[in-house]
Design an enzyme around this catalytic site. Sequence first.
Site, PDB file in Angstrom:
ATOM      1  CE  LYS A 141      -4.318   0.926   2.417  1.00 53.84           C
ATOM      2  NZ  LYS A 141      -5.010   0.706   3.675  1.00 53.84           N
TER       3      LYS A 141
HETATM    4  C1  E4P Z   1      -8.236   1.896   3.704  1.00 54.96           C
HETATM    5  O1  E4P Z   1      -7.582   0.976   3.284  1.00 54.96           O
HETATM    6  C2  E4P Z   1      -8.163   2.407   5.075  1.00 54.96           C
HETATM    7  O2  E4P Z   1      -7.563   1.441   5.895  1.00 54.96           O
HETATM    8  C3  E4P Z   1      -9.492   2.677   5.701  1.00 54.96           C
HETATM    9  O3  E4P Z   1     -10.563   2.242   4.929  1.00 54.96           O
HETATM   10  C4  E4P Z   1      -9.624   3.991   6.352  1.00 54.96           C
HETATM   11  O4  E4P Z   1     -10.895   4.072   6.965  1.00 54.96           O
HETATM   12  P1  E4P Z   1     -11.259   5.161   8.074  1.00 54.96           P
HETATM   13  O5  E4P Z   1     -11.533   6.439   7.378  1.00 54.96           O
HETATM   14  O6  E4P Z   1     -12.476   4.604   8.732  1.00 54.96           O
HETATM   15  O7  E4P Z   1     -10.064   5.249   8.985  1.00 54.96           O
END
Ligand code: E4P
Length: 217
Positions: free
Chosen positions: A87
């Site tokens: 990522k």
């Molecule tokens: C995406 O891969 C992130 O881990 C995640 O969806 C972030 O979500 P949040 O806005 O609830 O922290």
Amino acid sequence: MKFFIDTANLDQIREAQNLGILDGVTTNPSLMAKEGISGKAAIMQHYKTICEIVDGDISAEVLSTTYDEMIKEGEELAAIHPNIVVKIPMIKDGLKVLKYFSDNGIRTNCTLIFSSGQALLAAKAGANYVSPFLGRLDDVSTDGLNLIEEIRRIYDNYMFETEILAASIRNSMHIINCAKLGADVITSPLAPILSLLNHPLTDKGLEQFIADSKKMI
Ligand code: E4P
């Protein structure tokens, strides 16, 4: 549509896996920290454990933000298991890293996507997934679902193979709407996935069937 769970919590990952509908896992530094994972060895071991629980793509996020460091870190993460997807944040050096990994057989998920322009760049650079953050856009009074729709249209226009991984999901309606709009994947905490199961008429109907079945025995 693929279902990923958005957590680093092993119990929740196991519970989702046991439902039989799980296709992968996404994590981020905040989710890892929440589980008390710290230090390189512990981080690597945690990803290895997740890969042993779920047979699907597991997103592991780099912690650095410069080109050379992200390459080094991404290569180490990718070496943990063939299902690891690295990522990478949507920043200028991140874009270059996406291209490098795409040319060198390492799969990527471009994270922190908040505009269709960012999603277009990530696809051009060869990202395997882009992660538009629906909930965080909704939090600032911007319709996150519009972004999914825009990215879908752009990718379809040019037949980009990058998959739209709708992230920052907060409720079951986000999941349904992402499905309607053609997101390839949703990544969600466990609760919104479980709440898809619920309907009061199902409960009422089952209660009646159970009561009537007793008359048959
Ligand atoms: C995406 O891969 C992130 O881990 C995640 O969806 C972030 O979500 P949040 O806005 O609830 O922290």
